[in-house]
Design a protein around this motif. Structure first.
Motif, PDB file in Angstrom:
ATOM      1  N   THR A 126       0.681  -1.016  -0.055  1.00  0.00           N
ATOM      2  CA  THR A 126       0.446  -0.446  -0.117  1.00  0.00           C
ATOM      3  C   THR A 126       0.928   1.018  -0.347  1.00  0.00           C
ATOM      4  OG1 THR A 126       0.213   0.503   2.363  1.00  0.00           O
ATOM      5  CG2 THR A 126      -2.029  -1.250   1.568  1.00  0.00           C
ATOM      6  N   THR A 127       2.386   1.291   0.443  1.00  0.00           N
ATOM      7  CA  THR A 127       2.828   2.533   0.415  1.00  0.00           C
ATOM      8  C   THR A 127       3.722   2.382  -0.557  1.00  0.00           C
ATOM      9  OG1 THR A 127       4.669   1.208   1.529  1.00  0.00           O
ATOM     10  CG2 THR A 127       2.880   2.095   2.954  1.00  0.00           C
ATOM     11  N   VAL A 128       3.862   1.741  -1.623  1.00  0.00           N
ATOM     12  CA  VAL A 128       4.363   1.712  -2.997  1.00  0.00           C
ATOM     13  C   VAL A 128       4.824   3.128  -4.112  1.00  0.00           C
ATOM     14  CG1 VAL A 128       5.121  -0.542  -3.131  1.00  0.00           C
ATOM     15  CG2 VAL A 128       4.027  -0.161  -4.222  1.00  0.00           C
ATOM     16  N   SER A 129       5.401   2.615  -4.637  1.00  0.00           N
ATOM     17  CA  SER A 129       5.512   4.575  -5.346  1.00  0.00           C
ATOM     18  C   SER A 129       4.732   3.666  -6.400  1.00  0.00           C
ATOM     19  CB  SER A 129       6.261   4.628  -5.851  1.00  0.00           C
ATOM     20  OG  SER A 129       7.419   3.702  -7.127  1.00  0.00           O
ATOM     21  N   SER A 130       3.875   4.854  -6.870  1.00  0.00           N
ATOM     22  CA  SER A 130       2.950   4.437  -9.031  1.00  0.00           C
ATOM     23  C   SER A 130       4.703   3.551  -9.275  1.00  0.00           C
ATOM     24  CB  SER A 130       2.389   6.121  -9.611  1.00  0.00           C
ATOM     25  OG  SER A 130       1.282   5.970  -8.147  1.00  0.00           O
ATOM     26  N   GLU A 131       5.314   4.556  -9.664  1.00  0.00           N
ATOM     27  CA  GLU A 131       5.793   3.430 -10.336  1.00  0.00           C
ATOM     28  C   GLU A 131       6.070   2.418 -10.500  1.00  0.00           C
ATOM     29  OE1 GLU A 131       7.404   8.019 -10.826  1.00  0.00           O
ATOM     30  OE2 GLU A 131       6.937   6.545  -9.280  1.00  0.00           O
ATOM     31  N   ALA A 132       6.321   2.060  -9.031  1.00  0.00           N
ATOM     32  CA  ALA A 132       6.953   0.649  -8.698  1.00  0.00           C
ATOM     33  C   ALA A 132       5.337  -0.285  -8.827  1.00  0.00           C
ATOM     34  CB  ALA A 132       6.812   0.032  -7.567  1.00  0.00           C
ATOM     35  N   ILE A 133       4.307   0.352  -8.977  1.00  0.00           N
ATOM     36  CA  ILE A 133       2.800  -0.311  -9.225  1.00  0.00           C
ATOM     37  C   ILE A 133       2.798  -1.192 -10.832  1.00  0.00           C
ATOM     38  CG2 ILE A 133       0.906  -0.348 -10.039  1.00  0.00           C
ATOM     39  CD1 ILE A 133       0.851   0.972  -6.882  1.00  0.00           C
ATOM     40  N   GLN A 134       3.264   0.494 -11.500  1.00  0.00           N
ATOM     41  CA  GLN A 134       3.181   0.122 -12.934  1.00  0.00           C
ATOM     42  C   GLN A 134       4.393  -1.065 -13.281  1.00  0.00           C
ATOM     43  OE1 GLN A 134       1.726   1.845 -15.527  1.00  0.00           O
ATOM     44  NE2 GLN A 134       2.622   1.586 -17.005  1.00  0.00           N
ATOM     45  N   THR A 135       6.099  -1.193 -13.136  1.00  0.00           N
ATOM     46  CA  THR A 135       6.758  -1.764 -13.697  1.00  0.00           C
ATOM     47  C   THR A 135       5.181  -3.236 -12.958  1.00  0.00           C
ATOM     48  OG1 THR A 135       8.442  -0.404 -12.658  1.00  0.00           O
ATOM     49  CG2 THR A 135       9.114  -2.962 -13.199  1.00  0.00           C
ATOM     50  N   ARG A 191      -1.542 -11.688   3.371  1.00  0.00           N
ATOM     51  CA  ARG A 191      -2.384 -11.581   3.406  1.00  0.00           C
ATOM     52  C   ARG A 191      -3.629 -11.838   1.915  1.00  0.00           C
ATOM     53  NH1 ARG A 191      -3.080  -5.468   5.932  1.00  0.00           N
ATOM     54  NH2 ARG A 191      -4.981  -5.570   5.404  1.00  0.00           N
ATOM     55  N   PRO A 192      -3.538 -12.907   1.632  1.00  0.00           N
ATOM     56  CA  PRO A 192      -3.512 -12.760  -0.299  1.00  0.00           C
ATOM     57  C   PRO A 192      -4.866 -12.508  -1.039  1.00  0.00           C
ATOM     58  CG  PRO A 192      -3.584 -15.020   0.652  1.00  0.00           C
ATOM     59  CD  PRO A 192      -3.184 -13.724   2.020  1.00  0.00           C
ATOM     60  N   TYR A 193      -5.955 -12.568  -0.136  1.00  0.00           N
ATOM     61  CA  TYR A 193      -7.632 -12.300  -0.535  1.00  0.00           C
ATOM     62  C   TYR A 193      -7.828 -11.200   0.067  1.00  0.00           C
ATOM     63  CZ  TYR A 193      -7.391 -17.148  -0.732  1.00  0.00           C
ATOM     64  OH  TYR A 193      -6.218 -18.646  -1.912  1.00  0.00           O
ATOM     65  N   ASP A 194      -7.016  -9.827   0.241  1.00  0.00           N
ATOM     66  CA  ASP A 194      -7.481  -8.489   0.674  1.00  0.00           C
ATOM     67  C   ASP A 194      -6.789  -7.975   0.129  1.00  0.00           C
ATOM     68  OD1 ASP A 194      -8.003  -6.410   2.287  1.00  0.00           O
ATOM     69  OD2 ASP A 194      -7.256  -6.747   3.562  1.00  0.00           O
ATOM     70  N   PHE A 195      -8.442  -7.930  -1.178  1.00  0.00           N
ATOM     71  CA  PHE A 195      -8.105  -7.444  -2.527  1.00  0.00           C
ATOM     72  C   PHE A 195      -7.497  -5.572  -2.310  1.00  0.00           C
ATOM     73  CE2 PHE A 195      -8.807 -11.492  -3.687  1.00  0.00           C
ATOM     74  CZ  PHE A 195      -7.024 -11.465  -4.434  1.00  0.00           C
ATOM     75  N   TYR A 196      -7.078  -4.671  -3.116  1.00  0.00           N
ATOM     76  CA  TYR A 196      -7.733  -3.650  -3.097  1.00  0.00           C
ATOM     77  C   TYR A 196      -7.216  -2.993  -4.949  1.00  0.00           C
ATOM     78  CZ  TYR A 196      -2.965  -1.352  -2.536  1.00  0.00           C
ATOM     79  OH  TYR A 196      -1.611  -1.734  -2.221  1.00  0.00           O
ATOM     80  N   GLU A 197      -8.060  -2.154  -5.538  1.00  0.00           N
ATOM     81  CA  GLU A 197      -7.402  -2.083  -6.530  1.00  0.00           C
ATOM     82  C   GLU A 197      -7.231  -0.577  -6.590  1.00  0.00           C
ATOM     83  OE1 GLU A 197     -10.993  -0.401 -10.879  1.00  0.00           O
ATOM     84  OE2 GLU A 197     -11.765  -0.745  -8.475  1.00  0.00           O
ATOM     85  N   ILE A 198      -6.282  -0.749  -8.202  1.00  0.00           N
ATOM     86  CA  ILE A 198      -4.964   0.119  -8.648  1.00  0.00           C
ATOM     87  C   ILE A 198      -5.178   0.166  -9.639  1.00  0.00           C
ATOM     88  CG2 ILE A 198      -3.614  -0.643  -7.172  1.00  0.00           C
ATOM     89  CD1 ILE A 198      -2.401  -1.703  -9.258  1.00  0.00           C
ATOM     90  N   THR A 199      -6.498   0.191 -10.881  1.00  0.00           N
ATOM     91  CA  THR A 199      -6.455   0.145 -12.481  1.00  0.00           C
ATOM     92  C   THR A 199      -6.780   2.200 -11.987  1.00  0.00           C
ATOM     93  OG1 THR A 199      -8.805  -1.499 -12.161  1.00  0.00           O
ATOM     94  CG2 THR A 199      -8.049   0.402 -14.049  1.00  0.00           C
TER      95      THR A 199
END
Length: 207
Positions: A126-135, A191-199
């Motif tokens: 939840t704390t990683v950057s948008s760049e890390a998410i995109q990668t 917590r593999p089933y605790d999803f949150y959307e990042i679209t």
């Protein structure tokens, strides 16, 4: 697989030699899929490229050293993977009496080393950057779809959530509803089933 070589051998009973031979064996077996009796559905999950990085660019065995020239070792194994995949797909296409449907997808992109470490373990996503998410969310999503109108089946932004729906509806007469192409993270591997959307994060970063 764990990055610790001794832990790998103790828990899973294989060495780098066995892992290297096992991967090559799997590719050889896949080459024969097209010549086996049909119809068939084949799902294969290959951990390549993936640490431990034991393939060099020529598919010969190399010793994996975590943290040592990580990018170079990953790139070398990726080069080998591409070579093996091309040979496998070429063999399947040549030996198949009926044009097959083939999809190639990776389950995840690479971890940003400074934010997620080598495997993402212990990371608060939840704390990683948008760049890390995109990668991390960049994946291979390629299709070989027989038919003159195959190109029209795909659309910009198609994601794996709709891959089999698209294929089954087109070639097997199903009427599955297409889903929204959304992307999700989990806060932690514990917590593999605790999803949150990042679209939205992905979309805003692309802009």
């Amino acid at each position: 697989a764990f990055p610790n070589k001794r832990m790998n051998e103790k828990l899973f009973g294989y060495s780098s030699d066995k892992l290297h031979a096992n991967m090559l064996y799997k590719f050889e077996k896949k080459k024969k899929i097209g010549s086996s009796p049909s119809p068939k559905f084949v799902f294969v999950h290959m951990l390549m490229p993936h640490y431990p990085y034991i393939f060099d660019k020529d598919c010969k065995q190399q010793e994996d050293k975590p943290g040592f020239q990580e990018r170079q070792r990953y790139t070398a194994e990726l080069t080998c993977t591409n070579t093996l995949l091309k040979k496998t797909i070429t063999s399947i296409l040549k030996s198949s009496k009926k044009p097959p449907v083939i999809t190639l997808q990776s389950d995840e992109g690479p971890f940003t080393y400074d934010e997620m470490r080598r495997s993402g373990e212990g990371t608060d996503w939840t704390t990683v950057s948008s760049e890390a998410i995109q990668t991390h969310m960049k994946i291979l999503n390629a299709y070989h779809l027989p038919g003159d109108d195959a190109k029209e089946l795909l659309y910009s932004g198609v994601s794996p959530v709709n891959t089999f729906r698209l294929v089954f509806n087109t070639y097997f007469g199903t009427t599955m509803k297409m889903l929204e192409d959304k992307s999700y993270f989990i806060p932690h591997l514990n917590r593999p089933y605790d999803f949150y959307e990042i679209t939205e994060k992905l979309t805003s970063f692309k802009k």
